[in-house]
Design an enzyme around this catalytic site. Structure first.
Site, short mmCIF file in Angstrom:
data_model
loop_
_atom_site.label_atom_id
_atom_site.label_comp_id
_atom_site.label_asym_id
_atom_site.label_seq_id
_atom_site.Cartn_x
_atom_site.Cartn_y
_atom_site.Cartn_z
N GLU A 155 0.82 -1.21 0.00
CA GLU A 155 0.00 0.00 0.00
C GLU A 155 0.85 1.26 0.00
O GLU A 155 0.49 2.25 -0.63
CB GLU A 155 -0.96 0.00 1.20
N GLY A 196 10.44 6.99 -6.46
CA GLY A 196 9.97 8.34 -6.17
C GLY A 196 9.34 8.51 -4.79
O GLY A 196 9.13 7.52 -4.08
N TYR A 249 -5.91 6.89 4.22
CA TYR A 249 -6.11 5.86 3.20
C TYR A 249 -5.42 4.55 3.58
O TYR A 249 -6.03 3.47 3.57
CB TYR A 249 -5.62 6.32 1.81
N ASP A 273 -9.03 6.28 -1.80
CA ASP A 273 -7.95 6.83 -2.63
C ASP A 273 -8.57 7.51 -3.85
O ASP A 273 -9.79 7.70 -3.91
CB ASP A 273 -6.96 5.72 -3.03
N CYS A 312 -13.70 1.95 -14.53
CA CYS A 312 -14.10 3.34 -14.30
C CYS A 312 -12.87 4.23 -14.33
O CYS A 312 -12.52 4.91 -13.37
CB CYS A 312 -14.82 3.44 -12.95
N THR A 368 6.56 17.23 -9.69
CA THR A 368 5.20 17.73 -9.58
C THR A 368 5.19 19.25 -9.49
O THR A 368 4.38 19.92 -10.11
CB THR A 368 4.52 17.14 -8.34
#
Length: 359
Positions: A44, A88, A127, A145, A199, A308
Site C-alpha cells: 500500500e 519516487g 487511506y 484513494d 471506471c 510535480t
DNA sequence: AAGACGGGGAG
DNA sequence: CTCCCAGTCTT
C-alpha cells in the site's frame, strides 16, 4: 446513514454486483497471495501515487531483501533507499523504515490492528490505515484513494471538488455506510479495482461495468465530466550546472543531499544553482562551498527533469580537480563502477550515461 | 487549506 | 512534446 446521498440507493445489491465482479475479474497481484499485514502495508505504501505495473518488480525485490518487519527494522536506511531507487517520493521509504523500527520496538514486531496505533505510524495516513485494516484485518473501515473518489463521484453523481481535503472526508462517511455487512477487504479492493480497470479517468468502459445499473452519472450521460477536480498550478523552472568532476584516478565526486526536503538523503553529482551563481563565478563559488579548486571544462549535455511542483533544467559540465582537497562539506570520490551502489534520483541516474565507459 | 514531495504512461 | 495521475506530511 449520515449522508442523504445514499437515499434510494440499493446498497446490498450494489455490494453483491461489485464484489461478485471483483472475485471473478481481479488481477493476480503479488500482494494478493495472502493477507500478511506486513506485505499489505508495504504494497500500500508503494502503491501511493504509483502504478501497479511500476510497483510489481519493486515489491518482489523488497520482499526478498526485507522478508519481515524485523528485517526491515534492522536494515540501514541507505539499503532501504537503494531498494526504493527510482520509485519516487522517497519520504515513503524513510517513513516506512522508521515505522518498522517503531513496530519492532513498541509492539514486539506485531503490526497493530487498531486504528489509533496503526494510524500513528509514520507514513500511514487515512487511506493506508483503512486499506490495512480492511484488507489484512477484515475491519469495516473506509480506504478512500483517488480511484474510490472517481468511482463514487460518478456512481452517486457527486460534484464536490476531489482536490479538497473536505471531499475525502465526505467519501469516507459514504464508504462507512456502503461497506456495512460486506466483506471489507473485497469491498474496498473492488472499488479500487473498478477504478483501475473499468471506471478509468478517461473513456471509462461503462458498457462492461458490473454496477452500470447503479451509476447515476451513466444514467445522466455525464460520466466523462466527473469527477470535478481543480487544477494544480504550474511547476517553476530551476536551472543548475551539474558537475561531473573527474579526479586523476578515474573517480567522480558525489555528495549526499540534505536530510530534509527534496530527494532527502539520496546521492547526486554536485549541482550549482546557475541563476544565483553565474557561470563566470562558478569556480570561485565552488571553492567557497567545497574547499578545493576545480577547473570547469566543456558542457557535454543538457536534460530536463519534471517534478510535480518544479522543473530542473540540468546543464551537464565536465570538470577536473585542480587543487588540494580539504573538504568543508560532505562529499566523496567514487570509482565510476561503484556509483551504482549508492541511491540516486532518476535524473542523476540518467546523467551517469554521460560518463565514458572506458576510463 | 495550501504547498512540498517523484516518476511514469498515454495520446 | 502536453496532459494526467494523487497519499502523507508540514506549515
Amino acid at each position: 446513514m449520515s449522508d442523504k446521498t445514499l437515499q434510494s440507493f440499493n446498497i446490498y445489491q450494489f455490494q453483491e454486483h461489485l464484489i461478485d465482479w471483483f472475485v471473478d475479474q481481479q488481477r493476480d497481484l503479488p500482494w494478493r497471495k495472502n493477507k500478511d499485514p506486513y506485505k499489505v502495508w508495504v504494497s500500500e505504501i508503494m502503491l501511493q501515487q504509483t502504478k501497479v505495473d511500476t510497483v510489481i518488480p519493486y515489491f518482489h525485490h523488497f520482499m526478498k531483501k526485507f522478508p519481515t518487519v524485523h528485517d526491515l527494522a534492522m536494515a540501514e536506511e541507505q539499503e532501504v533507499l537503494k531498494a526504493w531507487e527510482g520509485l519516487g517520493y522517497y519520504s515513503r521509504a524513510r517513513n516506512l523504515h522508521q515505522a518498522a523500527k517503531d513496530v519492532v520496538e513498541k509492539y514486539d514486531g506485531v503490526i497493530p490492528s487498531n486504528p489509533k496505533e496503526l494510524g500513528a505510524l509514520k507514513g500511514i495516513g487515512p487511506y493506508t490505515k483503512g486499506a490495512i485494516l480492511s484488507i489484512a484485518f477484515m475491519q469495516e473501515e473506509p480506504a478512500v484513494d483517488g480511484n474510490v473518489m472517481r468511482v463514487l463521484s460518478r456512481l452517486l453523481k457527486i460534484e464536490d471538488d476531489i482536490a479538497r481535503p473536505k471531499t475525502r472526508k465526505r467519501f469516507e462517511q459514504i464508504v462507512r455506510d456502503m461497506i456495512s455487512g460486506a466483506n471489507p477487504s473485497h469491498f474496498n479492493q473492488a472499488l479500487m479495482e473498478l477504478g483501475a480497470l473499468i471506471c478509468t479517468p478517461k473513456s471509462p468502459t461503462c458498457l462492461l461495468c458490473p454496477v452500470m445499473e447503479h451509476c447515476r452519472a451513466f444514467h445522466s450521460g455525464v460520466e466523462e465530466t466527473l469527477p470535478i477536480k481543480s487544477k494544480a498550478k504550474k511547476p517553476k523552472l530551476e536551472t543548475f550546472v551539474v558537475l561531473l568532476i573527474k579526479d586523476k584516478d578515474h573517480t567522480y565526486m558525489i555528495e549526499q543531499r540534505p536530510t530534509d526536503g527534496l530527494l532527502a538523503n539520496l546521492w547526486q553529482f554536485p549541482m550549482v544553482p546557475l541563476k544565483e551563481v553565474g557561470l563566470e563565478n562558478l569556480e570561485l563559488w565552488f571553492f567557497t562551498e567545497y574547499g578545493f579548486h576545480i577547473s570547469l571544462q566543456d558542457q557535454i549535455g543538457e536534460r530536463r527533469h519534471v517534478f510535480t511542483h518544479l522543473i530542473w533544467d540540468l546543464k551537464i559540465y565536465e570538470a577536473r580537480v585542480s587543487g588540494k582537497m580539504e573538504g568543508k562539506k560532505d562529499f566523496i570520490f567514487v570509482e565510476s563502477e561503484a556509483l551504482h551502489t549508492y541511491p540516486f534520483p532518476v535524473s542523476h541516474k540518467k546523467i551517469m550515461e554521460y560518463i565514458e565507459q572506458d576510463d
